[in-house]
Design a protein around this motif. Structure first.
Motif, mmCIF file in Angstrom:
data_model
loop_
_atom_site.group_PDB
_atom_site.id
_atom_site.type_symbol
_atom_site.label_atom_id
_atom_site.label_comp_id
_atom_site.label_asym_id
_atom_site.label_seq_id
_atom_site.Cartn_x
_atom_site.Cartn_y
_atom_site.Cartn_z
ATOM 1 N N CYS A 13 -3.800 -15.815 -7.876
ATOM 2 C CA CYS A 13 -2.925 -14.828 -8.488
ATOM 3 C C CYS A 13 -3.768 -13.869 -9.302
ATOM 4 O O CYS A 13 -4.602 -14.287 -10.082
ATOM 5 C CB CYS A 13 -1.908 -15.509 -9.411
ATOM 6 S SG CYS A 13 -0.759 -16.548 -8.496
ATOM 7 N N GLN A 297 7.621 -13.566 -1.110
ATOM 8 C CA GLN A 297 6.178 -13.713 -0.927
ATOM 9 C C GLN A 297 5.752 -15.164 -1.129
ATOM 10 O O GLN A 297 6.087 -15.796 -2.123
ATOM 11 C CB GLN A 297 5.434 -12.803 -1.908
ATOM 12 C CG GLN A 297 3.966 -12.593 -1.568
ATOM 13 C CD GLN A 297 3.082 -13.769 -1.931
ATOM 14 O OE1 GLN A 297 3.145 -14.273 -3.059
ATOM 15 N NE2 GLN A 297 2.280 -14.224 -0.989
ATOM 16 N N THR A 321 4.530 -11.479 3.251
ATOM 17 C CA THR A 321 4.260 -10.364 2.355
ATOM 18 C C THR A 321 5.413 -10.152 1.373
ATOM 19 O O THR A 321 6.526 -10.631 1.576
ATOM 20 C CB THR A 321 4.020 -9.080 3.159
ATOM 21 O OG1 THR A 321 5.072 -8.906 4.110
ATOM 22 C CG2 THR A 321 2.698 -9.155 3.896
ATOM 23 N N PHE A 322 5.114 -9.418 0.304
ATOM 24 C CA PHE A 322 6.164 -9.006 -0.620
ATOM 25 C C PHE A 322 7.193 -8.165 0.128
ATOM 26 O O PHE A 322 6.891 -7.524 1.142
ATOM 27 C CB PHE A 322 5.579 -8.160 -1.754
ATOM 28 C CG PHE A 322 4.785 -8.933 -2.760
ATOM 29 C CD1 PHE A 322 5.414 -9.641 -3.773
ATOM 30 C CD2 PHE A 322 3.395 -8.943 -2.702
ATOM 31 C CE1 PHE A 322 4.679 -10.351 -4.712
ATOM 32 C CE2 PHE A 322 2.646 -9.644 -3.641
ATOM 33 C CZ PHE A 322 3.290 -10.354 -4.653
ATOM 34 N N ILE A 330 -0.678 -7.765 -0.824
ATOM 35 C CA ILE A 330 -1.612 -8.888 -0.811
ATOM 36 C C ILE A 330 -2.947 -8.395 -0.267
ATOM 37 O O ILE A 330 -2.994 -7.724 0.767
ATOM 38 C CB ILE A 330 -1.083 -10.038 0.059
ATOM 39 C CG1 ILE A 330 0.224 -10.583 -0.516
ATOM 40 C CG2 ILE A 330 -2.119 -11.162 0.164
ATOM 41 C CD1 ILE A 330 0.923 -11.551 0.399
ATOM 42 N N ARG A 346 -2.865 -11.831 -4.644
ATOM 43 C CA ARG A 346 -1.662 -11.029 -4.827
ATOM 44 C C ARG A 346 -1.978 -9.872 -5.764
ATOM 45 O O ARG A 346 -2.491 -10.078 -6.853
ATOM 46 C CB ARG A 346 -0.522 -11.879 -5.386
ATOM 47 C CG ARG A 346 -0.156 -13.056 -4.501
ATOM 48 C CD ARG A 346 1.130 -13.713 -4.945
ATOM 49 N NE ARG A 346 1.064 -14.203 -6.313
ATOM 50 C CZ ARG A 346 2.111 -14.729 -6.960
ATOM 51 N NH1 ARG A 346 3.274 -14.784 -6.357
ATOM 52 N NH2 ARG A 346 1.980 -15.171 -8.175
ATOM 53 N N GLY A 360 6.212 -16.760 -4.578
ATOM 54 C CA GLY A 360 4.903 -17.338 -4.312
ATOM 55 C C GLY A 360 4.906 -18.792 -4.602
ATOM 56 O O GLY A 360 3.969 -19.493 -4.463
#
Length: 360
Positions: A13, A297, A321-322, A330, A346, A360
């Motif tokens: 992260c 995500q 993916t977001f 990402i 991310r 996530g």
């Protein structure tokens, strides 16, 4: 967030700043200097995006995200589908909306590899409200699909400010494409949400004939991609498509109670997942699937070792993916010298909506 090594990838992260026809001849394989990494064997970086810009309120967020991506000086951007809204007079599924997204992706400095989502064409029959008479043709998903192919895939080159040549499956399926970065094949397959279009068959019966043929092409491209990886001794494979093939699974794909899935799930995705499991198992090296669709995500390893099993296939990582309303991206690194080959970070875009803690 750290993904267990059994998923063969690490996720860290990180808060970060910041007219041709669709009929193209199969592409000649790109030479080393044409690839995003220049044919080298060192690490390369990719930006992974999709499922963004769903209404006018997100235009500024989308611009911030794309500017953040440009500022990162990546080797390749990968877009896993779903372009829905554009600040143009025409409604969704029109050529004007599609062209807006092509133009915006072409404004990025890096090459862009794109695969269609369901919003671009299979879902168009459901978008009747808001269409003017001049757009009624786009309620036919096959008309919309032709528009997608003609705008996004006019030739055998990528999108982006630096348009690189790509391997293309066929004239009939120009959207199935592949390049090689750091020795790793990166391939797009036309696999979409909405149960591969079967959800819209009641509104558009022609999808019942189109979908199986497109699925057969995707399975052939999947096999060809792994054949290419074996032939070249690739350290890994990255696959990109739109659909979350099993959003109903709570643990492993193909491991949950079948009654929890809609009746057409088997027709849409069961054969694809079986083929994917067979290819990943035989390959025995890290494989990443990048997809969007369900706007959540995550980085994990949900491919079941066998149908009905409650353990995952080694060496397989899923990266979703977001998606709207969280317009972030990402960063993926491909490093053939790393035993895991793939790592992910991310990238949260300053000024855009913060994702929930559970993401996530």
């Amino acid at each position: 967030m750290t993904v267990p090594r059994s998923a063969r990838a690490r996720a860290v992260c990180l808060l970060a700043a910041g007219a041709l026809t669709a009929a193209t001849a199969p592409a000649v394989a790109a030479g080393p200097s044409d690839r995003p990494d220049g044919g080298g064997s060192g690490p390369v970086t990719l930006g992974l995006i999709g499922d963004y810009l769903y209404d006018a309120d997100q235009v500024d967020d989308a611009e911030r995200m794309l500017a953040d991506i440009d500022a990162a000086h990546l080797d390749l951007v990968v877009h896993d589908g779903d372009t829905t809204y554009a600040p143009v007079p025409q409604f969704r599924c029109s050529r004007e909306v599609l062209q807006y997204h092509v133009d915006r992706l072409n404004a990025l400095d890096t090459p862009v590899l794109y695969t269609p989502g369901d919003n671009e064409w299979t879902d168009c029959p459901a978008y009747v409200e808001g269409f003017g008479a001049e757009n009624l043709g786009y309620t036919d998903p096959l008309v919309a699909l032709d528009a997608v192919r003609e705008t996004f895939f006019p030739d055998d080159r990528s999108l982006g400010g630096e348009r690189i040549p790509l391997d293309v499956q066929s004239e009939e399926y120009p959207e199935n494409r592949r390049t090689t970065v750091a020795g790793v094949p990166v391939a797009t397959l036309h696999v979409v949400g909405s149960l591969e279009g079967y959800e819209q068959v009641g509104l558009a019966p022609e999808l019942a004939e189109e979908t199986p043929a497109r699925q057969e092409a995707a399975l052939a491209w999947l096999a060809e991609t792994f054949d290419e990886a074996e032939r070249t001794g690739a350290p890994g494979v990255m696959l990109v498509w739109h659909a979350n093939p099993d959003p109903y699974a709570q643990t492993f794909w193909e491991a949950d109670v079948a009654a929890e899935r809609p009746p057409l799930w088997d027709d849409a995705y069961a054969g694809l997942l079986a083929a994917l499991r067979e290819e990943v198992t035989a390959f025995g090296r890290p494989v990443v699937l990048v997809h969007g669709d369900s706007h959540f995500q995550r980085i994990d390893g949900p491919l079941a070792l066998e149908a009905g099993e409650t353990s995952g296939v080694p060496d397989f990582t899923r990266v979703e993916t977001f998606g709207t309303p969280n317009l972030h991206w990402i960063e993926a690194t491909i490093d053939p010298a790393d035993p895991d080959v793939f790592t992910f970070e991310r990238r949260f875009v300053p000024g855009n909506e913060a994702p929930p803690e559970a993401t996530g």
